[in-house]
Design a protein around this motif. Structure first.
Motif, mmCIF file in Angstrom:
data_model
loop_
_atom_site.group_PDB
_atom_site.id
_atom_site.type_symbol
_atom_site.label_atom_id
_atom_site.label_comp_id
_atom_site.label_asym_id
_atom_site.label_seq_id
_atom_site.Cartn_x
_atom_site.Cartn_y
_atom_site.Cartn_z
ATOM 1 N N ARG A 76 35.657 36.563 14.771
ATOM 2 C CA ARG A 76 34.778 35.985 15.781
ATOM 3 C C ARG A 76 35.312 34.654 16.311
ATOM 4 N N SER A 77 36.585 34.372 16.008
ATOM 5 C CA SER A 77 37.243 33.169 16.520
ATOM 6 C C SER A 77 38.139 33.536 17.695
ATOM 7 N N SER A 78 38.323 32.582 18.605
ATOM 8 C CA SER A 78 39.163 32.833 19.773
ATOM 9 C C SER A 78 39.704 31.517 20.318
ATOM 10 N N VAL A 79 40.938 31.559 20.817
ATOM 11 C CA VAL A 79 41.522 30.362 21.421
ATOM 12 C C VAL A 79 40.961 30.120 22.820
ATOM 13 N N LEU A 80 40.258 31.126 23.400
ATOM 14 C CA LEU A 80 39.697 30.961 24.739
ATOM 15 C C LEU A 80 38.487 31.867 24.908
ATOM 16 N N VAL A 81 37.291 31.281 25.039
ATOM 17 C CA VAL A 81 36.074 32.081 25.225
ATOM 18 C C VAL A 81 35.389 31.836 26.565
ATOM 19 N N SER A 82 35.751 30.753 27.258
ATOM 20 C CA SER A 82 35.096 30.467 28.538
ATOM 21 C C SER A 82 35.981 29.571 29.391
ATOM 22 N N ALA A 83 35.665 29.538 30.689
ATOM 23 C CA ALA A 83 36.369 28.649 31.617
ATOM 24 C C ALA A 83 35.388 28.187 32.681
ATOM 25 N N ASN A 84 35.538 26.947 33.131
ATOM 26 C CA ASN A 84 34.668 26.366 34.153
ATOM 27 C C ASN A 84 35.259 26.602 35.539
ATOM 28 N N LEU A 85 34.420 27.086 36.467
ATOM 29 C CA LEU A 85 34.878 27.304 37.837
ATOM 30 C C LEU A 85 34.942 26.015 38.642
ATOM 31 N N ASN A 86 34.203 25.003 38.204
ATOM 32 C CA ASN A 86 34.106 23.768 38.974
ATOM 33 C C ASN A 86 33.770 22.613 38.024
ATOM 34 N N PRO A 87 34.520 21.502 38.083
ATOM 35 C CA PRO A 87 35.679 21.247 38.940
ATOM 36 C C PRO A 87 36.950 21.820 38.329
ATOM 37 N N VAL A 95 42.181 24.113 47.773
ATOM 38 C CA VAL A 95 41.205 24.703 46.858
ATOM 39 C C VAL A 95 40.582 23.623 45.985
ATOM 40 N N LYS A 96 39.260 23.475 46.089
ATOM 41 C CA LYS A 96 38.550 22.472 45.315
ATOM 42 C C LYS A 96 37.730 23.079 44.188
ATOM 43 N N ALA A 97 37.381 24.346 44.307
ATOM 44 C CA ALA A 97 36.579 25.021 43.291
ATOM 45 C C ALA A 97 36.764 26.522 43.463
ATOM 46 N N LEU A 98 36.247 27.285 42.505
ATOM 47 C CA LEU A 98 36.307 28.738 42.560
ATOM 48 C C LEU A 98 34.910 29.321 42.434
ATOM 49 N N LYS A 99 34.698 30.491 43.034
ATOM 50 C CA LYS A 99 33.472 31.253 42.866
ATOM 51 C C LYS A 99 33.844 32.643 42.387
ATOM 52 N N LEU A 100 32.933 33.279 41.663
ATOM 53 C CA LEU A 100 33.148 34.643 41.205
ATOM 54 C C LEU A 100 32.249 35.569 42.011
ATOM 55 N N GLU A 101 32.852 36.508 42.706
ATOM 56 C CA GLU A 101 32.116 37.505 43.475
ATOM 57 C C GLU A 101 32.452 38.877 42.914
ATOM 58 N N GLY A 102 31.528 39.445 42.145
ATOM 59 C CA GLY A 102 31.814 40.694 41.463
ATOM 60 C C GLY A 102 32.920 40.493 40.454
ATOM 61 N N GLY A 103 34.022 41.209 40.606
ATOM 62 C CA GLY A 103 35.162 41.056 39.703
ATOM 63 C C GLY A 103 36.303 40.307 40.339
ATOM 64 N N ARG A 104 36.000 39.429 41.296
ATOM 65 C CA ARG A 104 37.049 38.745 42.064
ATOM 66 C C ARG A 104 36.747 37.253 42.163
#
Length: 365
Positions: A76-87, A95-104
């Motif tokens: 249940r350990s991981s080197v990466l479980v999440s990422a912030n889209l902004n900032p 490019v100042k930020a990212l958005k997630l639209e569906g799988g893109r």
């Protein structure tokens, strides 16, 4: 002073620098620290074209448990479980930020999140602030993007995370023989160590190719989609439990790599296999369990051959064994949840029974 004493004194003077050096060794396996500019300049330097069919197995995120491959870590350990889209930590000037639209992932250029023209090139090289399962920060770079062959609206991303110990950008996804350079999907929300899904704003999961989150999407359970007016999010979450045989809903798997499964659901995304093929032997298969988003609702047996008693010990008061239940079409539970009606389960699965020599060892697994 005699000649002998002079020789000894000179010899001791020559040895002092060597002794001082030996008494203060440098820390092992720690690379020199790099500046931010040097670190970002080294991202996305490697490319590999290898692609193959995914295997089935135990991983949720499909990521490495620890940067040190020789160091044991809980599943249940991981080197990466999440990422912030902004900032963003680093990106091109537009490019100042990212958005997630569906799988893109879609680039945004202003504080109002006005979209940049839709091209995958705009986000290549972007660096996001991420986190490991222990909460420690980790930077993740987007190094490549390509449409999925199964669904062009879903994008595969090649990512690298900064390994602060080795001072290198590395692919955080676990490589297997059939997928030596795994990619990742961008999926809304995060999964915690127990396998529960949460949806905090502006956070995503880079779900690697060999993990259950991505497998379930490729099997047809897109969490951002709907079918017959019903969201697929619960089906996807139930699938992540089923893929790993997480009976107790606590993030612990009870399966092995390359385990064959037959999956079927109430909404008709996947149907029960009724004819044998080179990949599936109907005669060998039997009902294993029914599934909800928080784990199994009932079991006939375990996938890896453990005694059912070990599951009762792992999650006490969750299941009862005093009565069996027929679900239809030959699916029969011998152990069922105390708080959920198994007949309302979203998914069921069949698998091959464990080898006979496994049952005698099952309690020690």
């Amino acid at each position: 002073m005699t000649a002998t004493k002079k020789y000894l004194l000179a010899w001791m003077c020559l040895q002092l620098p060597l002794l001082a050096h030996a008494e203060s060794p440098k820390p092992a396996n720690v690379a020199p620290q790099l500046s931010d500019a040097e670190r970002y300049a080294r991202r996305c330097q490697s490319q590999a074209p290898h692609r193959a069919i995914k295997p089935q197995g135990t991983m949720l995120w499909g990521t490495r448990r620890h940067w040190d491959t020789e160091k044991g870590a809980d599943e249940r350990s991981s080197v990466l479980v999440s990422a912030n889209l902004n900032p963003l930590k680093q990106s091109n000037s537009q490019v100042k930020a990212l958005k997630l639209e569906g799988g893109r992932l879609v680039a945004a250029s202003t504080t109002a999140l006005a979209p940049v023209p839709p091209t995958e090139r705009g986000i290549i090289g972007s660096v996001l602030q991420g986190a490991a399962s222990d909460g420690s920060p980790v930077e993740v770079a987007i190094c490549g993007a390509e449409p999925s062959a199964e669904d062009p609206g879903v994008i595969w991303y090649r990512i690298e995370a900064w390994n602060a110990v080795a001072q290198e950008w590395e692919n955080p996804c676990v490589a297997l023989d059939r997928v030596p350079d795994p990619r990742a999907f961008a999926v809304s929300g995060v999964w915690d160590a127990s396998g529960n899904h949460h949806d905090p704003p502006d956070k995503i999961t880079f779900a690697c190719e060999n993990g259950a989150i991505t497998k379930c999407i490729r099997w047809g359970y897109n969490p951002w989609a709907s079918r017959d007016g019903h969201s697929m999010a619960d089906l996807h979450q139930a699938c992540t439990r089923m893929a790993r045989a997480d009976y107790c809903g606590n993030g612990r798997s009870h399966t092995h790599e390359d385990t064959a499964l037959d999956i079927y659901d109430q909404r008709g995304v996947l149907s029960r296999t009724t004819e044998s093929s080179a990949d599936w032997d109907v005669a060998r298969a039997s009902f294993e369990a029914a599934w909800a988003p928080d784990g199994a609702t009932c079991l006939a047996r375990t996938r890896d051959g453990r005694a059912l008693a070990t599951i009762l010990q792992e999650c006490p008061n969750r299941f009862r064994t005093d009565t069996s239940l027929e679900l239809g079409k030959g699916d029969r539970c011998t152990m069922r949840r105390t708080d959920v009606d198994p007949a309302t389960s979203l998914l069921r699965n069949q698998s091959y029974g464990p080898p006979k020599d496994v049952s005698s060892q099952s309690d020690s697994l």
